[in-house]
Design an enzyme around this catalytic site. Structure first.
Site, PDB file in Angstrom:
ATOM      1  N   ASP A 483       0.812  -1.218   0.000  1.00  0.00           N
ATOM      2  CA  ASP A 483       0.000   0.000   0.000  1.00  0.00           C
ATOM      3  C   ASP A 483       0.842   1.262   0.000  1.00  0.00           C
ATOM      4  OD1 ASP A 483      -2.723  -0.370  -0.082  1.00  0.00           O
ATOM      5  OD2 ASP A 483      -2.901  -0.844   2.042  1.00  0.00           O
TER       6      ASP A 483
HETATM    7  C1  GLC Z   1      -1.737  -3.731   5.289  1.00  0.00           C
HETATM    8  C2  GLC Z   1      -2.945  -3.750   4.384  1.00  0.00           C
HETATM    9  C3  GLC Z   1      -2.724  -4.617   3.190  1.00  0.00           C
HETATM   10  C4  GLC Z   1      -1.425  -4.278   2.532  1.00  0.00           C
HETATM   11  C5  GLC Z   1      -0.268  -4.319   3.513  1.00  0.00           C
HETATM   12  C6  GLC Z   1       1.017  -3.875   2.899  1.00  0.00           C
HETATM   13  O1  GLC Z   1      -1.610  -4.962   5.911  1.00  0.00           O
HETATM   14  O2  GLC Z   1      -4.101  -4.187   5.069  1.00  0.00           O
HETATM   15  O3  GLC Z   1      -3.779  -4.473   2.281  1.00  0.00           O
HETATM   16  O4  GLC Z   1      -1.217  -5.204   1.511  1.00  0.00           O
HETATM   17  O5  GLC Z   1      -0.557  -3.479   4.596  1.00  0.00           O
HETATM   18  O6  GLC Z   1       1.041  -2.523   2.631  1.00  0.00           O
HETATM   19  C1  GLC Z   2      -0.576   2.574   5.755  1.00  0.00           C
HETATM   20  C2  GLC Z   2       0.139   1.353   6.268  1.00  0.00           C
HETATM   21  C3  GLC Z   2      -0.217   0.144   5.496  1.00  0.00           C
HETATM   22  C4  GLC Z   2      -1.705   0.031   5.384  1.00  0.00           C
HETATM   23  C5  GLC Z   2      -2.321   1.315   4.836  1.00  0.00           C
HETATM   24  C6  GLC Z   2      -3.818   1.216   4.815  1.00  0.00           C
HETATM   25  O1  GLC Z   2      -0.140   2.874   4.503  1.00  0.00           O
HETATM   26  O2  GLC Z   2       1.522   1.500   6.255  1.00  0.00           O
HETATM   27  O3  GLC Z   2       0.336  -1.003   6.094  1.00  0.00           O
HETATM   28  O4  GLC Z   2      -2.020  -1.009   4.513  1.00  0.00           O
HETATM   29  O5  GLC Z   2      -1.957   2.386   5.641  1.00  0.00           O
HETATM   30  O6  GLC Z   2      -4.404   2.198   4.053  1.00  0.00           O
END
Ligand code: GLC
Ligand code: GLC
Length: 807
Positions: A483
């Site tokens: 993300d």
């Molecule tokens: C969080 C989110 C997931 C994403 C991950 C890596 O666990 O829920 O959707 O893939 O972060 O950013």
């Molecule tokens: C932030 C976190 C990630 C998560 C995201 C959700 O970027 O680092 O892990 O998945 O928020 O929107």
């Protein structure tokens, strides 16, 4: 250091001190009504949606940590204490919290009284039960005052914390026969209320917080338990609470039990009132009547235990390694269920007012849940697919109450579409229910645009093909699985969300990871098409997958590992030429899972690079070297301090991809070592370092660049749960459902020795006994007959099949 121990027989973790390094929590409920409860009684409960229908109030980010919950207070001749230690922090002679499957039992003892509170949500009942048992362990008669306490939330948890100009006027309750009915906003648009009652005569009650605590006091200074006398307050605005007073006489050795019920009820809009301004309480009265006797409560508790016996029966391992057994048989499956139910909504790190159900998260959660309740997985698949758009892209999130896509977050996360194929394939392998592919499913919840689920999968498969960049790799969009890899975002405004801010139109930034996913998941789409007799579509898909593999080899290989991406300007991300973040974990796992580099040594080389550059004794970090500066062209990933979260934290979600990759190349010992590094039961002895619950996975463990290397954060709600269950059950222990048979392909460390897996699938039972040397592929006999390969054909429902595997 440990703060408790596992009781595997009881399927419990036993916490023996209130002084854990962080609140260690559990979840109550499995269908519609849920509670979070810490080992000190903290937490809250809600009906279906932690934001929109919250029953009790909880204060995140508060000091002291974990304040607010279900508090039982005892006044024993002026000595005031609570079995949960909190809120008074009165020293206890004994403290024990047992977190079990859907229940928690908190026991405290002081001055010759033992008090035990069993909390659970019964199967199919929208209520939280607090069964309190008081025992006089002294040799003199005791005369005790017992007080319950919960604080009502005014339903919408976000509004409850922000809109005081309104909210401090609207709180309303009714009290009938000692039962407290919370009816804020019921006079207008709400058709639901809560009830908090007990199956014994009350000596008094309170429903107004200031009356109970005394104005200006904290929970620990509550006036009423100290004076020993409830005030029978009736809340009018301000802060409604529910508290009962019970006077309890106990002879030496005597025990008494009380069942408190906190329930959620709905009325039809035209049947809301039983008299002007008086709530129709029929449902509430019936609920309380159901729990009129303690035997009825015991029977409901027995039902809950039977429910879990049944759920956990479909995959069981018996080995000489207790930690492995307890993770596989109990805790990892349990966490998969919780994660499936909650998605990423409500934990001690997620407030329940933030995120809805994630498209990619929910599909991955399915992978670890589908064997538990396949019918619910089916329903979930249809819900998820209904939030897809016609071009194959999808809403990134949807709200569980409405099942509608979330406009505020929108779409454009280009990994999302492929996860739907992964979820559906897992479901069909488990159940054989190919008919689901013919279900008619809308796009964006618009029935006029409905088409078959198979057609949805086709659009998922085609989405990366229709969104290709200059190297023939899929465009990343807003982000892929990571993300925080926001290659088109260029955010310079503080506080702006990296995920939702306006992106620059690029058409250049590509993801090697999505390419790897396409190679790994694409073959399932081809297999489904072929099974439906569409050979042309299957061949088209296979050709696209081969082309993608070639693109990865040509443009995704850096020389000793797979690259991560190309940025907005077409520069390499995750290559030796980069000063920071030269190598990233995700493509090493997924490209190998997609079969890239298996013949020409690239896979082994990539995994050697992972071992050399990313591995630590606490797990494999996400990237290395960590970013030390903010890179506007890379986004949020470089916003975190080194070693935390996506910036070189140990993201436990993707460690399993490396473990699976190691099993694919046959390096069982490395796979096994990596598994143990992050698996909580193996970290129990270093609980003072890990700090979070030793029975469930956390999303992240601080990486080697962090000051607090080895410390976990974000326990419970993480894709880590399902991926680790998939990894240990299907790849390490090696028993995985395929379309026509159960694959038996164990790849686990020699240390584990022989083991037996009992797997129920499609109504038949497979007892798989493995003699394990720790290397090489298994040779199998099925019911005494040797077979070629590793596919055990599915047997008819009711059959028991005995498999011998020699590795
Ligand atoms: C969080 C989110 C997931 C994403 C991950 C890596 O666990 O829920 O959707 O893939 O972060 O950013
Ligand atoms: C932030 C976190 C990630 C998560 C995201 C959700 O970027 O680092 O892990 O998945 O928020 O929107």
């Amino acid at each position: 250091m440990q703060f408790g121990h596992f009781d595997d027989e009881a399927r419990e973790y036993v916490i023996t001190t209130p002084h854990t390094p962080y609140p260690w929590i559990n979840y109550l409920g499995a269908q519609d009504f849920f509670g979070l409860v810490s080992h000190m009684g903290g937490g809250y409960c809600f009906y279906r949606d932690a934001k929109m229908r919250r029953l009790t109030r909880y204060r995140y980010n508060n000091i002291p940590v974990d304040d607010g919950g279900r508090y039982f207070s005892i006044n024993d001749g002026g000595d005031v204490w609570s079995p949960s230690y909190r809120p008074y922090k009165t020293e206890l002679d004994r403290f024990e919290t047992r977190h079990g499957m859907g229940y928690t039992r908190i026991t405290g003892a002081r001055g010759g009284v033992e008090a035990s509170v069993l909390l659970f949500v019964p199967v199919d009942i929208n209520a939280e039960i607090h069964q309190v048992t008081l025992t006089n362990t002294s040799d003199a008669a005791k005369s005790l005052q017992l007080f319950s306490f919960i604080e009502f939330c005014l339903w919408n948890a976000e509004d409850d914390q922000t809109n005081y100009q309104r909210n401090l006027n609207i709180g309303e309750v009714e009290v009938e026969d000692g039962a407290i009915y919370h009816k804020t906003e019921y006079r207008e648009r709400r058709d639901h209320y809560a009830v908090y009652g007990v199956n014994a005569p009350v000596a008094g009650f309170d429903t107004d917080r200031d009356s109970f605590l005394g104005y200006g006091n904290g929970f620990d200074e509550a006036v009423v338990p100290h004076t020993g006398k409830a005030t029978n307050s009736v809340a009018s605005g301000w802060y409604p609470i529910g508290s009962h007073q019970l006077s309890v006489e106990l002879e030496p050795g005597e025990s008494k039990q009380f069942t408190f019920v906190l329930g959620y009820l709905e009325n039809a809009a035209d049947d809301k009132w039983e008299a002007p301004s008086v709530v129709n309480k029929k449902g509430g009265r019936e609920l309380l009547a159901h729990f009129a006797t303690n035997e009825a409560t015991d029977a409901e508790f027995a039902k809950l235990n039977a429910y879990w016996d049944n759920l956990l029966g479909s995959y069981m391992v018996e080995s000489g390694d207790d930690k492995l057994n307890r993770m596989v048989n109990i805790w990892n499956q349990y966490q998969c269920m919780v994660t499936y139910n909650m998605s990423r909504s409500a934990s001690y790190f997620e407030t329940g007012i933030g995120r809805g159900m994630g498209f990619r998260d929910s599909n991955q959660d399915l992978l670890g849940f589908v064997h538990l309740v396949p019918e619910r997985a089916r329903e979930r698949i249809i819900d998820i697919a209904s939030t897809q758009f016609e071009d194959g892209s999808a809403y990134h999130q949807y709200q569980p109450l409405t099942k509608r896509g979330n406009n505020a977050i929108g779409s454009g996360f280009n990994d999302d579409p492929l996860w739907l194929i992964a979820g559906v394939a897992a479901y069909i392998k488990e159940t054989g229910d190919f008919a689901i592919l013919d279900e008619s499913v809308p796009f964006d919840n618009d029935e006029s645009k409905a088409t078959s689920l198979m057609d949805h999968l086709k659009r998922s498969f085609d989405h990366p093909l229709h969104n290709m960049g200059p190297h023939g790799l899929p465009l990343i969009g807003r982000a892929d699985w990571n993300d925080c890899l926001n290659l088109n975002c260029f955010s310079t405004t503080p506080g702006e969300s990296f995920q939702t801010t306006e992106n620059q139109a690029g058409g250049v930034a590509e993801s090697v990871f999505i390419a790897g996913m396409f190679c790994a998941i694409g073959p399932d789409y081809a297999a489904l098409a072929r099974r439906r007799g569409d050979e042309a579509e299957a061949s088209r898909a296979e050709a696209a997958v081969s082309a993608m593999k070639q693109a990865v080899v040509d443009h995704g290989w850096d020389g000793a590992w797979f690259r991560r991406a190309y940025d907005y300007y077409g520069n390499v991300v995750g290559g030796d030429e980069n000063a920071e973040a030269k190598i990233w974990i995700e493509p090493q796992g997924y490209c190998i899972m997609g079969g890239v580099g298996l013949e020409d040594g690239k896979a082994i080389q990539a995994l050697d690079s992972v071992r050399e550059r990313l591995n630590t004794p606490h797990g494999i970090v996400l990237l290395n070297p960590a970013f030390t500066e903010y890179h506007v062209e890379l986004g949020e990933v470089s916003s975190y301090p080194p070693g935390y979260k996506e910036n070189a934290g140990i993201f436990c979600h993707n460690n399993p991809w490396i473990i699976i990759a190691e099993t694919i190349v046959g390096r069982n010992e490395y796979a096994w070592e990596y598994y143990k590094q992050i698996t909580p039961a193996y970290r129990e002895e270093i609980s003072e370092v890990h700090r979070l619950e030793p029975y469930v996975y956390a999303q992240m463990i601080a990486g080697k660049d962090a000051q607090r290397h080895g410390e976990a954060k974000n326990s419970w709600l993480t894709g880590t749960a399902s991926w680790n269950f998939v990894t240990v059950s299907q790849y390490l222990l090696g028993v995985r459902p395929d379309y026509d048979g159960l694959v038996v392909d164990p790849c686990i460390g020699a240390e584990v020795g022989e083991f037996t897996v009992r797997r129920q699938v499609r109504g038949a039972t497979y007892e798989i006994h493995v003699t394990n040397s720790g290397s090489g592929r298994a040779s199998l006999t099925v019911d005494g007959e040797p077979i070629e390969g590793n596919h055990v054909p599915y047997a008819p429902a009711g059959a028991t099949v005995k498999v011998e595997a020699r590795v």
